[in-house]
Enzyme design. Structure first.
Site, PDB file in Angstrom:
ATOM      1  N   ASN A  22      62.666  -4.148  -0.891  1.00 49.60           N
ATOM      2  CA  ASN A  22      63.342  -3.162  -1.727  1.00 49.60           C
ATOM      3  C   ASN A  22      63.473  -1.901  -0.883  1.00 49.60           C
ATOM      4  O   ASN A  22      62.519  -1.144  -0.726  1.00 49.60           O
ATOM      5  CB  ASN A  22      62.504  -2.921  -2.984  1.00 49.60           C
ATOM      6  CG  ASN A  22      63.148  -1.912  -3.932  1.00 49.60           C
ATOM      7  OD1 ASN A  22      64.180  -1.313  -3.622  1.00 49.60           O
ATOM      8  ND2 ASN A  22      62.525  -1.722  -5.079  1.00 49.60           N
ATOM      9  N   ARG A  88      66.320  -6.686  -3.072  1.00 51.27           N
ATOM     10  CA  ARG A  88      66.721  -6.076  -4.346  1.00 51.27           C
ATOM     11  C   ARG A  88      67.897  -5.148  -4.061  1.00 51.27           C
ATOM     12  O   ARG A  88      67.800  -4.243  -3.227  1.00 51.27           O
ATOM     13  CB  ARG A  88      65.564  -5.269  -4.931  1.00 51.27           C
ATOM     14  CG  ARG A  88      65.965  -4.509  -6.176  1.00 51.27           C
ATOM     15  CD  ARG A  88      64.778  -3.781  -6.790  1.00 51.27           C
ATOM     16  NE  ARG A  88      65.134  -3.185  -8.055  1.00 51.27           N
ATOM     17  CZ  ARG A  88      65.233  -1.862  -8.261  1.00 51.27           C
ATOM     18  NH1 ARG A  88      65.006  -1.016  -7.283  1.00 51.27           N
ATOM     19  NH2 ARG A  88      65.564  -1.411  -9.447  1.00 51.27           N
ATOM     20  N   HIS A 176      67.812  -2.617 -14.083  1.00 50.78           N
ATOM     21  CA  HIS A 176      66.512  -3.248 -14.384  1.00 50.78           C
ATOM     22  C   HIS A 176      66.711  -4.672 -14.896  1.00 50.78           C
ATOM     23  O   HIS A 176      65.836  -5.225 -15.574  1.00 50.78           O
ATOM     24  CB  HIS A 176      65.719  -2.487 -15.473  1.00 50.78           C
ATOM     25  CG  HIS A 176      65.242  -1.122 -15.095  1.00 50.78           C
ATOM     26  ND1 HIS A 176      65.139  -0.112 -16.018  1.00 50.78           N
ATOM     27  CD2 HIS A 176      64.827  -0.595 -13.924  1.00 50.78           C
ATOM     28  CE1 HIS A 176      64.682   0.987 -15.429  1.00 50.78           C
ATOM     29  NE2 HIS A 176      64.490   0.719 -14.144  1.00 50.78           N
ATOM     30  N   ARG A 237      64.973  11.827 -15.456  1.00 51.71           N
ATOM     31  CA  ARG A 237      66.365  11.708 -15.918  1.00 51.71           C
ATOM     32  C   ARG A 237      66.471  12.003 -17.406  1.00 51.71           C
ATOM     33  O   ARG A 237      65.625  11.560 -18.190  1.00 51.71           O
ATOM     34  CB  ARG A 237      66.908  10.304 -15.662  1.00 51.71           C
ATOM     35  CG  ARG A 237      67.085   9.984 -14.193  1.00 51.71           C
ATOM     36  CD  ARG A 237      67.633   8.572 -14.008  1.00 51.71           C
ATOM     37  NE  ARG A 237      67.021   7.973 -12.837  1.00 51.71           N
ATOM     38  CZ  ARG A 237      66.745   6.684 -12.687  1.00 51.71           C
ATOM     39  NH1 ARG A 237      67.028   5.840 -13.658  1.00 51.71           N
ATOM     40  NH2 ARG A 237      66.201   6.244 -11.586  1.00 51.71           N
ATOM     41  N   GLU A 380      58.991  -7.992 -10.959  1.00 52.84           N
ATOM     42  CA  GLU A 380      60.324  -8.087 -10.370  1.00 52.84           C
ATOM     43  C   GLU A 380      60.296  -8.798  -9.025  1.00 52.84           C
ATOM     44  O   GLU A 380      61.223  -9.518  -8.680  1.00 52.84           O
ATOM     45  CB  GLU A 380      60.926  -6.684 -10.219  1.00 52.84           C
ATOM     46  CG  GLU A 380      61.302  -6.084 -11.567  1.00 52.84           C
ATOM     47  CD  GLU A 380      61.674  -4.609 -11.489  1.00 52.84           C
ATOM     48  OE1 GLU A 380      60.752  -3.772 -11.605  1.00 52.84           O
ATOM     49  OE2 GLU A 380      62.858  -4.309 -11.303  1.00 52.84           O
TER      50      GLU A 380
END
Ligand code: ADP
Length: 393
Positions: A22, A88, A176, A237, A380
């Site tokens: 990633n 990813r 996600h 965010r 993940e």
């Protein structure tokens, strides 16, 4: 700077592992995973890549460092010992609804999609290029958007002029996805029912937060949108705001579009409301009676209820409500607050079950409840490793 931890393996099963990467602009997260058993042989993060005063000049150097670190952890990583590399990739745009084996054309397309994910896709491209040079094995891209390519048009379409949307590939993509997909399967297993007959709402609450509505294993709505900024209140965010805010800030505060973008992505959310973005810290302040922390918590919970209610209506009722990721798996207070007062909707939790700490998937609603409320750890990396292995055979 590197953080890592190896897990010594007594397993006789020395099946070839998949390397999961990633790549961020200045970081590289990696895990070496055996897809069949889920055994995580080693993993870590290399940070401050390319930054001033860092020993790691670029992503090639980061991979070199990773290989050295792995060797000293007893994992000798080279093309012959490795089955494949799974990358990813945040944005698959309108093109990628499944994982793909990476060739030059795929890499070009991921690069072209950078306009949709300027913070993420360029870093993924650099990571893929460096890894392809170093490891002569199949490389697979697993897209964070892919699981949501199934959204029906009424959920994925923004009410803006069609020709403009077509020209600029404007739609709700969702993010996600790897986590939502993994967790929806794990939750079905936990409740012991076929995924095909379940209506699920999944709340992935980490640094980034997103909700999804999943019918029969297929995503039908999600809270993130064209970008990962939409939806729930997150660490830094804002999630949903009035779209008129951008123009208002431009006129009244003299901010440029880029400044508004940075403000809403990096300085808002729980951080903007309370001064801290880490949820553990927020909870500490809450217990000390901090009023700003209280407001931040309450706004985040209100938004979560907003989405749970919306997805209940979209699915026509739900069978399973799942909490996952750092906050979802660990915050007893947040799970209690989100589910409070929802008895008439069939959503109830058992205090003791909610309060028990565990790393396992578990049900936190009372036995016999109309809606099963569950905590399901996400993974993940293992999901990417499995999808990669499946594709390369
Ligand atoms: P990422 O999106 O980076 O993968 P994680 O899923 O690891 O993030 O989630 C990180 C968030 O989880 C942070 O806000 C962190 O404070 C929160 N978190 C982790 N452990 C706990 C805990 N025990 N209680 C409350 N929040 C926690």
């Amino acid at each position: 700077m590197t953080h890592r931890n190896a897990q010594s393996s007594d397993s006789a099963d020395r099946a070839q592992p998949v390397l999961v990467l990633n790549a961020g602009s200045s970081s590289l997260k990696y895990q070496v995973v055996v897809p069949e058993t889920g055994e995580r042989q080693a993993g870590g993060t290399i940070e401050r890549i390319g930054e001033q005063g860092s020993d790691v000049a670029d992503h090639s150097a980061a991979l070199e460092q990773m290989t050295d670190d792995l060797r000293s952890d007893g994992v000798d990583l080279h093309s012959a010992s490795l089955r494949a590399v799974g990358h990813r990739v945040v944005h698959g745009g309108p093109d990628f609804s499944e994982p793909v084996v990476i060739d030059d054309a795929v890499l070009d397309r991921v690069r072209e999609l950078s306009a949709l994910a300027p913070l993420h896709n360029p870093a993924a491209v650099i990571g893929i290029e460096a890894a392809r040079e170093r490891f002569d094995v199949p490389h697979v891209a697993v897209f964070d958007t892919a699981f949501f390519s199934s959204l029906p048009p009424e959920a994925s379409t923004y009410a803006v002029p069609r020709d403009l949307a077509r020209r600029h590939s404007i739609r709700r993509y969702g993010f996600h996805g790897t986590s939502h997909q993994w967790v929806s399967h794990a939750a079905a297993e936990l409740v012991g029912r076929p995924i095909g007959e379940l209506r699920q709402v999944i709340l992935h609450l980490g640094n980034g937060c997103s909700a999804s509505a999943v019918r029969g294993g297929v995503a039908v709505d999600t809270s993130m949108g064209l970008t990962p900024l939409q939806g729930l209140v997150m660490g830094t965010r804002s999630g949903d705001v009035d779209p008129g805010l951008h123009a208002y800030l431009g006129r009244e505060a003299g901010l440029s579009l880029d400044e508004v973008d940075t403000l809403l992505n990096k300085k808002s959310g729980v951080l903007g409301l309370s001064g801290v973005n880490d949820f553990r810290e927020l909870e500490q302040r809450l217990s000390g009676g901090d009023v700003e922390a209280r407001l931040a918590f309450d706004v985040a919970v209100h938004r979560l209820k907003h989405y749970v209610g919306a997805y209940l209506a979209i699915l026509g009722g739900i069978d399973v409500l799942v909490f996952t990721a750092g906050i979802g798996e660990n915050s007893i207070a947040l799970r209690a607050a989100v589910t409070e007062g929802l008895e008439d909707l069939g959503i109830v939790i058992d205090r003791a079950r909610n309060g028990a700490r565990s790393k396992q998937a578990r049900v936190i609603s009372p036995d016999g409840s109309r809606v099963v409320v569950a905590v399901v750890p996400t993974n993940e990396e293992l999901a990417i490793a499995r999808q990669t292995a499946e594709l390369v055979g």
